[in-house]
Scaffold this motif. Sequence first.
Motif, PDB file in Angstrom:
ATOM      1  N   VAL A 155       0.876  -1.147   0.067  1.00  0.00           N
ATOM      2  CA  VAL A 155       0.177   0.110   0.079  1.00  0.00           C
ATOM      3  C   VAL A 155       0.964   1.266  -0.008  1.00  0.00           C
ATOM      4  O   VAL A 155       1.421   1.505   1.077  1.00  0.00           O
ATOM      5  CB  VAL A 155      -1.143  -0.111   1.164  1.00  0.00           C
ATOM      6  N   ASN A 156       1.258   1.875  -1.315  1.00  0.00           N
ATOM      7  CA  ASN A 156       2.198   2.803  -1.224  1.00  0.00           C
ATOM      8  C   ASN A 156       1.800   4.127  -0.754  1.00  0.00           C
ATOM      9  O   ASN A 156       2.905   4.780  -0.112  1.00  0.00           O
ATOM     10  CB  ASN A 156       2.262   3.163  -2.978  1.00  0.00           C
ATOM     11  N   GLN A 157       0.693   4.525  -0.524  1.00  0.00           N
ATOM     12  CA  GLN A 157       0.252   5.712   0.348  1.00  0.00           C
ATOM     13  C   GLN A 157       0.419   5.603   1.752  1.00  0.00           C
ATOM     14  O   GLN A 157       0.127   6.905   2.493  1.00  0.00           O
ATOM     15  CB  GLN A 157      -1.173   6.060  -0.098  1.00  0.00           C
ATOM     16  N   LEU A 158       0.797   4.346   2.461  1.00  0.00           N
ATOM     17  CA  LEU A 158       0.824   4.225   3.778  1.00  0.00           C
ATOM     18  C   LEU A 158       2.310   3.921   4.265  1.00  0.00           C
ATOM     19  O   LEU A 158       2.782   3.026   3.514  1.00  0.00           O
ATOM     20  CB  LEU A 158      -0.260   3.370   4.520  1.00  0.00           C
ATOM     21  N   ARG A 159       2.683   4.185   5.305  1.00  0.00           N
ATOM     22  CA  ARG A 159       3.990   3.705   5.971  1.00  0.00           C
ATOM     23  C   ARG A 159       3.661   3.093   7.066  1.00  0.00           C
ATOM     24  O   ARG A 159       2.794   3.161   7.902  1.00  0.00           O
ATOM     25  CB  ARG A 159       4.775   4.959   6.205  1.00  0.00           C
ATOM     26  N   ILE A 160       4.338   1.678   7.205  1.00  0.00           N
ATOM     27  CA  ILE A 160       4.127   0.819   8.271  1.00  0.00           C
ATOM     28  C   ILE A 160       5.573   0.920   9.014  1.00  0.00           C
ATOM     29  O   ILE A 160       6.522   0.624   8.760  1.00  0.00           O
ATOM     30  CB  ILE A 160       3.835  -0.630   7.769  1.00  0.00           C
ATOM     31  N   CYS A 161       5.179   1.304  10.377  1.00  0.00           N
ATOM     32  CA  CYS A 161       6.462   1.395  11.025  1.00  0.00           C
ATOM     33  C   CYS A 161       6.827   0.149  11.893  1.00  0.00           C
ATOM     34  O   CYS A 161       7.715   0.206  12.749  1.00  0.00           O
ATOM     35  CB  CYS A 161       6.294   2.784  11.928  1.00  0.00           C
ATOM     36  N   SER A 162       5.879  -0.663  12.116  1.00  0.00           N
ATOM     37  CA  SER A 162       6.200  -1.572  13.072  1.00  0.00           C
ATOM     38  C   SER A 162       7.033  -2.889  12.315  1.00  0.00           C
ATOM     39  O   SER A 162       7.389  -3.123  11.240  1.00  0.00           O
ATOM     40  CB  SER A 162       4.483  -2.334  13.119  1.00  0.00           C
ATOM     41  N   ASP A 163       7.453  -3.918  13.340  1.00  0.00           N
ATOM     42  CA  ASP A 163       8.238  -4.723  13.248  1.00  0.00           C
ATOM     43  C   ASP A 163       7.510  -5.932  12.596  1.00  0.00           C
ATOM     44  O   ASP A 163       6.292  -6.305  12.784  1.00  0.00           O
ATOM     45  CB  ASP A 163       9.148  -5.295  14.375  1.00  0.00           C
ATOM     46  N   PRO A 164       8.180  -6.617  11.417  1.00  0.00           N
ATOM     47  CA  PRO A 164       7.442  -7.905  10.845  1.00  0.00           C
ATOM     48  C   PRO A 164       6.864  -8.888  11.655  1.00  0.00           C
ATOM     49  O   PRO A 164       5.651  -9.297  11.362  1.00  0.00           O
ATOM     50  CB  PRO A 164       8.501  -8.474   9.935  1.00  0.00           C
ATOM     51  N   ILE A 165       7.416  -9.167  12.986  1.00  0.00           N
ATOM     52  CA  ILE A 165       6.862 -10.061  13.670  1.00  0.00           C
ATOM     53  C   ILE A 165       5.823  -9.513  14.810  1.00  0.00           C
ATOM     54  O   ILE A 165       5.691 -10.331  15.702  1.00  0.00           O
ATOM     55  CB  ILE A 165       8.176 -10.994  14.566  1.00  0.00           C
ATOM     56  N   SER A 166       5.700  -8.527  14.901  1.00  0.00           N
ATOM     57  CA  SER A 166       4.891  -7.793  15.658  1.00  0.00           C
ATOM     58  C   SER A 166       3.365  -7.943  15.288  1.00  0.00           C
ATOM     59  O   SER A 166       2.980  -7.851  14.208  1.00  0.00           O
ATOM     60  CB  SER A 166       5.205  -6.326  15.719  1.00  0.00           C
ATOM     61  N   PRO A 167       2.440  -8.496  16.400  1.00  0.00           N
ATOM     62  CA  PRO A 167       1.148  -8.734  16.063  1.00  0.00           C
ATOM     63  C   PRO A 167       0.311  -7.173  16.081  1.00  0.00           C
ATOM     64  O   PRO A 167      -0.709  -7.254  15.586  1.00  0.00           O
ATOM     65  CB  PRO A 167       0.645  -9.554  17.304  1.00  0.00           C
ATOM     66  N   VAL A 168       1.253  -6.032  16.429  1.00  0.00           N
ATOM     67  CA  VAL A 168       0.521  -4.877  16.408  1.00  0.00           C
ATOM     68  C   VAL A 168       1.029  -4.208  15.205  1.00  0.00           C
ATOM     69  O   VAL A 168       2.111  -3.943  15.129  1.00  0.00           O
ATOM     70  CB  VAL A 168       0.715  -4.092  17.794  1.00  0.00           C
ATOM     71  N   LYS A 169       0.283  -3.734  13.994  1.00  0.00           N
ATOM     72  CA  LYS A 169       0.828  -3.144  13.255  1.00  0.00           C
ATOM     73  C   LYS A 169       0.021  -1.526  13.099  1.00  0.00           C
ATOM     74  O   LYS A 169      -1.136  -1.427  13.320  1.00  0.00           O
ATOM     75  CB  LYS A 169       0.278  -3.653  11.896  1.00  0.00           C
ATOM     76  N   HIS A 170       1.050  -0.663  12.779  1.00  0.00           N
ATOM     77  CA  HIS A 170       0.716   0.728  12.929  1.00  0.00           C
ATOM     78  C   HIS A 170       0.872   1.299  11.376  1.00  0.00           C
ATOM     79  O   HIS A 170       2.154   1.069  10.796  1.00  0.00           O
ATOM     80  CB  HIS A 170       1.284   1.643  13.751  1.00  0.00           C
ATOM     81  N   LEU A 171      -0.083   1.888  10.720  1.00  0.00           N
ATOM     82  CA  LEU A 171      -0.201   2.381   9.533  1.00  0.00           C
ATOM     83  C   LEU A 171      -0.375   3.873   9.211  1.00  0.00           C
ATOM     84  O   LEU A 171      -1.669   4.582   9.933  1.00  0.00           O
ATOM     85  CB  LEU A 171      -1.230   1.939   8.591  1.00  0.00           C
ATOM     86  N   SER A 172       0.576   4.812   8.989  1.00  0.00           N
ATOM     87  CA  SER A 172       0.340   6.028   8.968  1.00  0.00           C
ATOM     88  C   SER A 172       0.449   6.525   7.346  1.00  0.00           C
ATOM     89  O   SER A 172       0.832   6.057   6.631  1.00  0.00           O
ATOM     90  CB  SER A 172       1.500   6.824  10.029  1.00  0.00           C
ATOM     91  N   VAL A 173      -0.050   7.906   7.285  1.00  0.00           N
ATOM     92  CA  VAL A 173      -0.031   8.363   6.139  1.00  0.00           C
ATOM     93  C   VAL A 173       1.385   8.941   5.845  1.00  0.00           C
ATOM     94  O   VAL A 173       2.053   9.528   6.300  1.00  0.00           O
ATOM     95  CB  VAL A 173      -0.798   9.640   5.826  1.00  0.00           C
TER      96      VAL A 173
END
Length: 448
Positions: free
Chosen positions: A357-375
């Motif tokens: 999803v190119n418009q969003l940045r994912i800052c979380s770790d790949p093995i984290s069950p909590v994912k945060h997506l910011s603009v």
Amino acid sequence: MMPLFSPADLLVSILSWVLNVPTPSKLDKKREELKNNWHTATPTWNYKPGSLTSKSSHAKGPITTTPITTGVVDKYIILASEKYLNLATPNFLGVSQHPRLNSAAEKCVQKFGPGTSGPPIFYGSADVYKEMDRNIAKFLQVDDCVTYNITFTAMLSAIQVYAGPGDVIFVDEQVNISIRLGLGLSKSRIIYFKANDVQHLARLLEQEETNNQERRRFCVLEGIYAQTGTLCPLGEINDLCKRHKVRILLDESVSFGVLGATGRGATEHFGIKATDMDVICGTFEAGFASYGGFIAGSTVVASFQRFYGNGHIFSTALPPMFTSVVNEGLKMLQEDNSNLVRLRKNCELMHRELEKVNQLRICSDPISPVKHLSVKNPSISMDEASLILDRAIESLKINHKIAVGKVSPGGTKANSHLSPSIRICVNSLLQKKDIDDFVSALQNIFYD
């Protein structure tokens, strides 16, 4: 020596006092004037109490209503008679409706009833509590454990029990609100270091060690940071703190039951002994579908919490049925870790797909069950980004029947680096199609 007063001065003073003593009639007249002025005088000030909420909250409009679910909260939830894919609640191991946990809770209710009606140290404890404390301590391979009826108060209480005025606490700037409140109550000097920046922490430790060698020093971390989903570099920080004689307080609220080959948390993931941590905090509310939290460590640590932890002393003990759920959940995890394996695969798959999803940045770790997506667009303001995410969340709910969460950081200096984000909770029950459908929905929303 000259007298202080001459006889003439003294006589004048006495006569002046006698002539100015008010007569009863003068007193009555003065009293009447005061009474009239009291009733007729208009105050020179007009006080109005200020608003209970800030101006910024008024500008944002009324608070929205809380979503109400009907039925069980599992892979799917029911909202207003409609079924939604649940990516909002942290049912990481997917056991919220497991028959063994339901059966354990039912049996415990039959024996103990729904609650204790008393704090743990005032007849609020039962044998199932001691069993749970022993089981958690054994699972983590530490001496002892003390449980809290809500995770939020566990680390908050632990910090103020051990740290106080004159101490120094080094804190990662990503820490959650419970930790921040505990820091404030401790009255210690707080020094924030940049997110997961070991070199920055090293410089701060060296500087503080040079200037104040006698002060006690603590470092507060999270195994996986709830506000970002990033993994703490615990191995490097542990080595650094050992060299500088700094005690570590580790919050494993997200990582307990999630990280490591057997779910013991960040310490197991990095190959560190749990006893290297001075305090470990964890929760039963995510991986074990129960309620409450715990503080684990040495016998001294647990004893101090039992008798000095405000959150433990001044609150009713955890309802017994939740302790039986935790005890059964620990057995299940140690007998079969297939849920943990599936969770890890789903976390990594979700991460790979979200990167598309190119418009969003994912800052979380790949093995984290909590994912945060910011603009991703850096040119827009936080308010604009928040509005974009609100619209995306609403579209996911209305058009795609998917429920997600949102994080809106406050305006404090400690978390000024954070951005508004969509929060996703991955669980072991998700299938590849669920993840594909969710990512496809995001791509459609942000493409439009």
